[in-house]
Design an enzyme around this catalytic site. Structure first.
Site, PDB file in Angstrom:
ATOM      1  N   GLU A 223       5.289   5.661 -10.926  1.00 61.12           N
ATOM      2  CA  GLU A 223       4.859   6.147  -9.431  1.00 61.12           C
ATOM      3  C   GLU A 223       5.091   4.895  -8.567  1.00 61.12           C
ATOM      4  O   GLU A 223       5.416   5.164  -7.388  1.00 61.12           O
ATOM      5  CB  GLU A 223       3.282   6.679  -9.471  1.00 61.12           C
ATOM      6  CG  GLU A 223       3.011   7.209  -8.146  1.00 61.12           C
ATOM      7  CD  GLU A 223       2.592   6.436  -7.035  1.00 61.12           C
ATOM      8  OE1 GLU A 223       2.446   6.604  -5.928  1.00 61.12           O
ATOM      9  OE2 GLU A 223       2.398   4.880  -7.264  1.00 61.12           O
ATOM     10  N   HIS A 324      -3.129  -2.355  -3.116  1.00 60.90           N
ATOM     11  CA  HIS A 324      -2.332  -3.173  -3.612  1.00 60.90           C
ATOM     12  C   HIS A 324      -2.497  -4.714  -3.367  1.00 60.90           C
ATOM     13  O   HIS A 324      -1.682  -5.526  -3.368  1.00 60.90           O
ATOM     14  CB  HIS A 324      -0.831  -3.039  -2.626  1.00 60.90           C
ATOM     15  CG  HIS A 324      -0.315  -1.779  -3.202  1.00 60.90           C
ATOM     16  ND1 HIS A 324       1.204  -1.540  -2.894  1.00 60.90           N
ATOM     17  CD2 HIS A 324      -0.848  -0.621  -3.785  1.00 60.90           C
ATOM     18  CE1 HIS A 324       1.412  -0.220  -3.410  1.00 60.90           C
ATOM     19  NE2 HIS A 324       0.422   0.082  -4.220  1.00 60.90           N
TER      20      HIS A 324
END
Length: 348
Positions: A223, A324
């Site tokens: 992904e 992230h």
């Protein structure tokens, strides 16, 4: 039927999978854990040619199927260069700010499965040496390197360890579960949702719940680089719901304490009717939810659409702060996500 979901079971799965390094391209050990767990649960599953795992629970209607997805691949890096001084140049795997890994401990796995430890540093790590020049250094890939925890002084020393270009680098997750329900760790994107789906599979099977539609759980492994769920979907899938993450922050509506429903991301709006149904399930079952828009986000659902799959898509997930980077969520968000996945699975 009132469902007694247990957050401690979700957290147990989460702890397990966070402990297994799985940067995109090197997810084999993590996917092996998924297969082992599905066998223990008693779930039917298939493994795609690309290494994704799809668990399936047969429902009353096999011609109209639902598929939920989560991904087990994470951000990481690869060795790009072995420098003359024995440090390693790196290239990122996945989209993160290089500043977020400055000073992070890491593992380097060689092609013959040797594992070494090191620290990711910028090329001017000491203000005592570089002063303001260090403070002003741009955190780009070319300005970052790995300092190995080995007595190496040149390129030949490093090569003698078996380290080579293309070896995978994984980041220390620094996982912490607090007494007040917070989970702090790298890679909650998307291991938090993968843990939720594993638990929901276990709960449905152990409770002998009959679903109205055959329901699939697609655990993807590419992904973070954009093609995780572009292929191999069960052919009768009519609804595809990516269970990823919400992104709380300035100007956002998302919350670390709720399930987040994405109305639009960088690929455009998600299906309106499917979004309405998810919101109604939250309202009917008193599930804490937030609707939000993420302009710099893509998901396995948007990847599947870009590959030409003809089904309705949605994106949901627990709110994850500092996505992230070094991330944080709360057990409330994990539970709300689990409740929505389960209750939606039961709707006709």
């Amino acid at each position: 039927m009132k469902h007694n979901l247990k957050n401690k079971s979700i957290l147990k799965y989460l702890k397990d999978i966070l402990a297994i390094p799985s940067p995109t391209g090197n997810t084999y050990n993590a996917m092996d854990y998924i297969v082992k767990t599905l066998k223990e649960i008693g779930a039917d599953y298939t493994i795609t040619n690309k290494g994704a795992v799809i668990a399936s629970i047969k429902g009353k209607n096999d011609n109209y199927q639902r598929t939920f997805s989560a991904h087990l691949d994470t951000l990481g890096a690869m060795v790009k260069e072995i420098k003359s001084n024995g440090s390693l140049g790196i290239t990122p795997v996945g989209g993160f700010m290089m500043s977020s890994i400055d000073g992070e401990n890491c593992l380097i796995e060689t092609i013959d499965n040797r594992v070494y430890t090191g620290t990711i540093q910028n090329i001017m790590p000491s203000v005592h040496i570089s002063g303001d020049e260090a403070r002003e250094l741009k955190k780009t890939a070319k300005n970052m390197e790995i300092i190995l925890d080995e007595k190496v002084f040149n390129k030949v020393d490093v090569e003698g360890l078996g380290i080579n270009i293309g070896d995978f680098v994984s980041f220390d997750t620094r996982t912490v579960f607090t007494e007040k329900g917070f989970v702090k760790s790298r890679h909650l994107d998307d291991k938090a949702s993968a843990a939720v789906l594993l638990y929901i599979i276990e709960y449905i099977i152990s409770s002998k719940i009959e679903l109205p539609y055959t329901t699939n759980f697609f655990i993807s492994n590419y992904e973070e680089v954009g093609h995780g769920a572009k292929a191999s979907h069960p052919v009768n899938t009519k609804e595809f719901i990516a269970v990823d993450m919400g992104a709380p922050g300035p100007g956002q509506n998302s919350s670390e304490y709720s399930v987040c429903i994405c109305a639009k991301d960088s690929s455009g709006p998600y299906d309106l009717e499917l979004k309405k149904k998810l919101v109604q399930v939250c309202r009917d079952n008193s599930i804490s939810y937030k609707i939000d828009i993420y302009p710099y986000y893509g998901s396995d659902a948007s990847a599947a659409l870009s590959a030409g799959w003809d089904f309705k898509t949605a994106l949901i997930g627990p709110g994850v702060f500092a996505s992230h980077a070094y991330e944080r969520t709360h057990s409330d968000a994990l539970m709300a996500t689990a409740q929505l996945v389960l209750e939606y699975s039961l709707t006709e």
